[in-house]
Enzyme design. Structure first.
Site, PDB file in Angstrom:
ATOM      1  N   GLY A   1       0.790  -1.101  -0.005  1.00 45.73           N
ATOM      2  CA  GLY A   1       0.045  -0.003  -0.068  1.00 45.73           C
ATOM      3  C   GLY A   1       0.942   1.342  -0.010  1.00 45.73           C
ATOM      4  O   GLY A   1       2.133   1.217  -0.406  1.00 45.73           O
TER       5      GLY A   1
ATOM      6  N   HIS B   1       4.694   1.848  -8.267  1.00 48.88           N
ATOM      7  CA  HIS B   1       3.536   0.854  -8.052  1.00 48.88           C
ATOM      8  C   HIS B   1       2.763   1.025  -9.377  1.00 48.88           C
ATOM      9  O   HIS B   1       2.334   0.273 -10.009  1.00 48.88           O
ATOM     10  CB  HIS B   1       2.504   0.700  -6.955  1.00 48.88           C
ATOM     11  CG  HIS B   1       3.156   0.519  -5.652  1.00 48.88           C
ATOM     12  ND1 HIS B   1       3.404   1.525  -4.640  1.00 48.88           N
ATOM     13  CD2 HIS B   1       3.594  -0.565  -5.243  1.00 48.88           C
ATOM     14  CE1 HIS B   1       3.872   1.186  -3.584  1.00 48.88           C
ATOM     15  NE2 HIS B   1       4.205  -0.338  -4.009  1.00 48.88           N
TER      16      HIS B   1
ATOM     17  N   VAL C   1      11.317   3.157 -10.748  1.00 56.07           N
ATOM     18  CA  VAL C   1      10.823   4.543 -11.214  1.00 56.07           C
ATOM     19  C   VAL C   1      11.320   5.623 -10.036  1.00 56.07           C
ATOM     20  O   VAL C   1      11.506   5.453  -8.915  1.00 56.07           O
ATOM     21  CB  VAL C   1       9.460   4.765 -10.969  1.00 56.07           C
ATOM     22  CG1 VAL C   1       8.859   6.076 -11.294  1.00 56.07           C
ATOM     23  CG2 VAL C   1       8.640   3.583 -11.941  1.00 56.07           C
TER      24      VAL C   1
ATOM     25  N   SER D   1       7.454   3.917  -0.728  1.00 54.18           N
ATOM     26  CA  SER D   1       6.427   4.561   0.177  1.00 54.18           C
ATOM     27  C   SER D   1       7.317   5.012   1.380  1.00 54.18           C
ATOM     28  O   SER D   1       6.587   5.912   2.097  1.00 54.18           O
ATOM     29  CB  SER D   1       5.492   3.370   0.732  1.00 54.18           C
ATOM     30  OG  SER D   1       4.994   2.445  -0.386  1.00 54.18           O
TER      31      SER D   1
END
Ligand code: PAF
Length: 284
Positions: free
Chosen positions: A32, A38, A177, A187
């Site tokens: 998440g 992502h 990336v 994250s």
């Protein structure tokens, strides 16, 4: 919203059974706090598969007792909108009790390859990763699964697990990336304050300097590592955990640069741990 948000294994099985004609199920496992990295994994899965599944699960098994499991960013609403905007079919976001209803006594471990680099500083981390990924593969039965090259050791271990256990899933590696200045998307970047955020790019700069030396013909890993370390040491906010040149498949230290090698590093900026790596190619 068209993405189907699923929290339990029982509902997940029903949802998967409701798509009987699926030729290629693509799976993007995540914890998440979704970001552009992502997004690239999902984009690739969407282009190659007729069904795309994402999981959001902060896996307690891969965190050490003093690590950031409790504080890890949990942003399910935003993640759901992120997946919806990118055409994800199913978002699986179970609670920890759903995946681990009782203490887990069964583990999958890729020995040797999980020992160097992050494995040296995060005991049991990779055992937690490979165990949860295998559990998710059993639940989801993906034809293709997408992982970022930023976590190069994790990617190598999962590839090896799939080979060693004869799993019918193709592992797809997707390039890292980066933000505009080169910092790898993560994250955990959201933990950094503006000053730390500026300092964090030093890791990529150091990796790039070493990559250039190898491209120019350097063959001694110690010399290349020393040059990269010198750059890291110029940044007072950075504390180096490791910086090592390894072979790209088995992640073992190289003693002489004779072919492609991966330079991987981990640094701490304040209480945030950041990792990154680059593939280094000698000339010719
Ligand atoms: O890379 C991650 O986000 C995690 O390690 C993974 C693969 C989702 C397993 O928890």
């Amino acid at each position: 919203m068209t993405v189907r948000l699923v929290h339990t294994i029982a509902v997940l099985r029903k949802e998967l059974a409701a798509f009987p004609a699926v030729q290629t199920r693509g799976f993007v496992p995540t914890m998440g706090a979704l970001h552009a990295g992502h997004g690239r994994l999902i984009h690739r899965a969407r282009a190659e598969c007729d069904q795309v599944m994402v999981s959001v699960f902060v896996n307690p098994l891969q965190f050490g007792p003093k690590e950031d499991y409790t504080g890890y960013p949990r942003t399910l609403q935003e993640d759901c909108a992120f997946c919806d905007a990118r055409g994800v079919d199913i978002l699986f976001a179970p609670e920890a009790e759903e995946i681990y209803p009782r203490p887990q006594l069964t583990f999958v471990e890729v020995s040797r390859m999980s020992e160097p680099l992050c494995g040296r500083f995060r005991p049991n981390h990779f055992r937690g990763v490979t165990t949860v990924v295998l559990k998710l593969f059993h639940m989801i039965q993906p034809h293709r699964a997408y992982f970022g090259e930023k976590d190069a050791q994790q990617l190598a271990l999962i590839r090896r697990m799939v080979l060693d256990l004869n799993l019918p899933t193709t592992i797809v590696a997707v390039p890292t990336v980066r933000e505009d200045d080169g910092l790898a998307c993560s994250s955990r970047n959201r933990y950094l304050n503006p000053q730390q955020r500026q300092a964090a790019v030093v890791l990529y700069r150091a990796l790039q300097a070493a990559q250039n030396q190898i491209a120019a013909g350097a063959t001694d890993p110690r010399q290349v590592q020393a040059a990269a370390l010198a750059i890291l040491q110029q940044e007072p906010l950075a504390r180096v955990e490791y910086l090592e040149l390894v072979d790209p498949d088995e992640m073992q230290a190289v003693t002489q640069i004779t072919g492609p090698a991966r330079l991987a590093g981990a640094i701490w900026i304040g209480s945030t741990r950041l990792i990154d790596n680059v593939l280094c190619q000698p000339p010719g």
